[in-house]
Scaffold this motif. Structure first.
Motif, short mmCIF file in Angstrom:
data_model
loop_
_atom_site.label_atom_id
_atom_site.label_comp_id
_atom_site.label_asym_id
_atom_site.label_seq_id
_atom_site.Cartn_x
_atom_site.Cartn_y
_atom_site.Cartn_z
N ILE A 1 -13.52 7.01 -0.46
CA ILE A 1 -12.36 6.60 -1.26
C ILE A 1 -12.29 5.08 -1.23
O ILE A 1 -12.25 4.46 -0.17
CB ILE A 1 -11.07 7.23 -0.71
N HIS A 2 -12.31 4.48 -2.42
CA HIS A 2 -12.41 3.03 -2.54
C HIS A 2 -11.23 2.46 -3.31
O HIS A 2 -11.35 2.10 -4.50
CB HIS A 2 -13.73 2.66 -3.24
N PRO A 3 -10.08 2.35 -2.67
CA PRO A 3 -8.90 1.78 -3.35
C PRO A 3 -9.00 0.27 -3.43
O PRO A 3 -9.69 -0.39 -2.64
CB PRO A 3 -7.75 2.21 -2.44
N PHE A 4 -8.29 -0.28 -4.39
CA PHE A 4 -8.13 -1.73 -4.46
C PHE A 4 -7.33 -2.21 -3.25
O PHE A 4 -6.51 -1.45 -2.70
CB PHE A 4 -7.36 -2.12 -5.72
N PRO A 5 -7.51 -3.46 -2.83
CA PRO A 5 -6.62 -4.02 -1.82
C PRO A 5 -5.17 -3.98 -2.29
O PRO A 5 -4.90 -3.88 -3.49
CB PRO A 5 -7.12 -5.46 -1.67
N ALA A 6 -4.25 -4.08 -1.33
CA ALA A 6 -2.82 -4.06 -1.63
C ALA A 6 -2.20 -5.42 -1.33
O ALA A 6 -2.80 -6.26 -0.65
CB ALA A 6 -2.14 -2.97 -0.80
N SER A 7 -0.99 -5.62 -1.81
CA SER A 7 -0.35 -6.92 -1.67
C SER A 7 0.01 -7.25 -0.23
O SER A 7 0.25 -8.41 0.10
CB SER A 7 0.91 -6.98 -2.53
N ARG B 1 0.81 -1.22 0.00
CA ARG B 1 0.00 0.00 0.00
C ARG B 1 0.85 1.27 0.00
O ARG B 1 0.45 2.28 -0.58
CB ARG B 1 -0.94 0.00 1.22
N ALA B 2 2.01 1.23 0.61
CA ALA B 2 2.85 2.43 0.68
C ALA B 2 3.78 2.57 -0.53
O ALA B 2 4.51 3.56 -0.63
CB ALA B 2 3.67 2.42 1.96
N ASN C 1 -1.16 3.30 -7.76
CA ASN C 1 -2.03 4.36 -8.28
C ASN C 1 -2.73 5.12 -7.16
O ASN C 1 -2.88 6.34 -7.22
CB ASN C 1 -3.08 3.77 -9.23
N GLU C 2 -3.17 4.38 -6.14
CA GLU C 2 -3.85 5.03 -5.02
C GLU C 2 -2.96 6.07 -4.36
O GLU C 2 -3.38 7.20 -4.11
CB GLU C 2 -4.27 3.98 -3.98
N ARG C 3 -1.73 5.69 -4.06
CA ARG C 3 -0.83 6.62 -3.38
C ARG C 3 -0.59 7.87 -4.23
O ARG C 3 -0.63 9.00 -3.72
CB ARG C 3 0.50 5.94 -3.06
N GLN C 4 -0.38 7.68 -5.52
CA GLN C 4 -0.13 8.82 -6.39
C GLN C 4 -1.35 9.75 -6.46
O GLN C 4 -1.21 10.97 -6.47
CB GLN C 4 0.24 8.32 -7.79
N ALA C 5 -2.54 9.17 -6.49
CA ALA C 5 -3.76 9.98 -6.55
C ALA C 5 -3.99 10.73 -5.24
O ALA C 5 -4.44 11.88 -5.25
CB ALA C 5 -4.96 9.09 -6.85
N ARG C 6 -3.66 10.09 -4.14
CA ARG C 6 -3.81 10.78 -2.85
C ARG C 6 -2.86 11.98 -2.78
O ARG C 6 -3.26 13.07 -2.35
CB ARG C 6 -3.54 9.80 -1.71
N GLU C 7 -1.62 11.77 -3.19
CA GLU C 7 -0.65 12.86 -3.12
C GLU C 7 -1.00 13.98 -4.08
O GLU C 7 -0.78 15.16 -3.78
CB GLU C 7 0.74 12.31 -3.41
#
Length: 256
Positions: free
Chosen positions: A106-112, A81-82, A87-93
């Motif tokens: 905010i509905h991100p995909f799960p992370a590894s 996630r970090a 894509n989620e992190r980039q969109a948040r920033e």
């Protein structure tokens, strides 16, 4: 106009991002005037993130009633996630950390690193889509879906000649052995993308010209996945001059 396709050409990537941002803000205000809430599907990539940065930098940013907007993603890299590539992190920033949108929207995909298998992660996101669908539906109403287009014509993580572009039942799929790293990904499927009211494909650079030309020429979706994506109301291609090199003149919309 139903299923209208338009190509809007901009001088360069910076002008492209600013124009899409301004158009997004105006359209969101219009949608929220008509609807109690809005759903937006985000994309990654340098141009997609540049658009989010331009929205954030706009003086009109907060004319949107952000607590009534929910965000989803068209695809995601199967990384922690970090991870900076997520894509989620980039969109948040770029945008989401700077606006008054509730975290529950905010509905991100799960992370590894979420202790799920790739298949379990796909099933979980599909369940979340269904849980937040209007009564009687299986998906939220997506007002705007942003998509990038790869040089090979892929959209989200639906690649040429892959099984993903032919999936017609599942709403979310695990993607393994992606031709573009990382190998493992999650993606919405073509029927979900095509359920969107408006699809906005945003692309820049000479390496995208061939894919765009083939898309507009009606290539097979198996050969060029972007050719199989159409919004219910409208499909707009926001491009720069370099990406527009192979677009027939009659398909280019006048300036707005």
């Amino acid at each position: 106009m139903t299923n209208e396709r338009r190509v809007l050409v901009h001088q360069n990537k910076q002008a492209l991002a600013g124009s899409v941002a301004a158009r997004f803000i105006t359209k969101m205000v219009d949608v929220l005037h008509e609807e109690p809430e809005a759903n937006v599907v985000l994309t990654g990539g340098s141009v997609g993130i540049a658009v989010l940065e331009a929205i954030n930098e706009s003086a009109a940013r907060d004319t949107i009633d952000w607590p009534r907007v929910s965000f989803w993603w068209g695809d995601e890299r199967w990384v922690p996630r970090a991870d900076a590539d997520r894509n989620e992190r980039q969109a948040r920033e770029a945008l989401l950390d700077h606006i008054a949108v509730p975290e529950s929207n905010i509905h991100p995909f799960p992370a590894s690193d979420d202790d799920l298998s790739l298949e379990e992660a796909a099933a979980q996101y599909a369940s979340e889509l269904a849980d937040l669908a209007p009564y009687g539906g299986s998906l939220p109403r997506f007002d705007i879906t942003f998509l990038g287009v790869g040089p090979d014509g892929h959209v989200a993580s639906l690649f040429p000649h892959g099984s993903g572009i032919r999936e017609n039942v599942a709403s979310v799929i695990p993607v393994r052995n992606s031709p573009k790293p990382p190998a493992d990904r999650l993606s919405l499927t073509r029927p979900v993308l095509n359920s969107s009211e408006r699809v906005w494909m945003v692309l820049a650079g000479s390496d995208k010209a061939s894919a765009l030309g083939l898309t507009l020429a009606g290539a097979s979706r198996d050969e060029v996945p972007a050719a199989g994506i159409k919004g219910r109301k409208r499909t707009v291609f926001f491009v720069d001059n370099e990406a527009a090199a192979e677009v027939p003149e009659n398909l280019i919309a006048p300036s707005y």
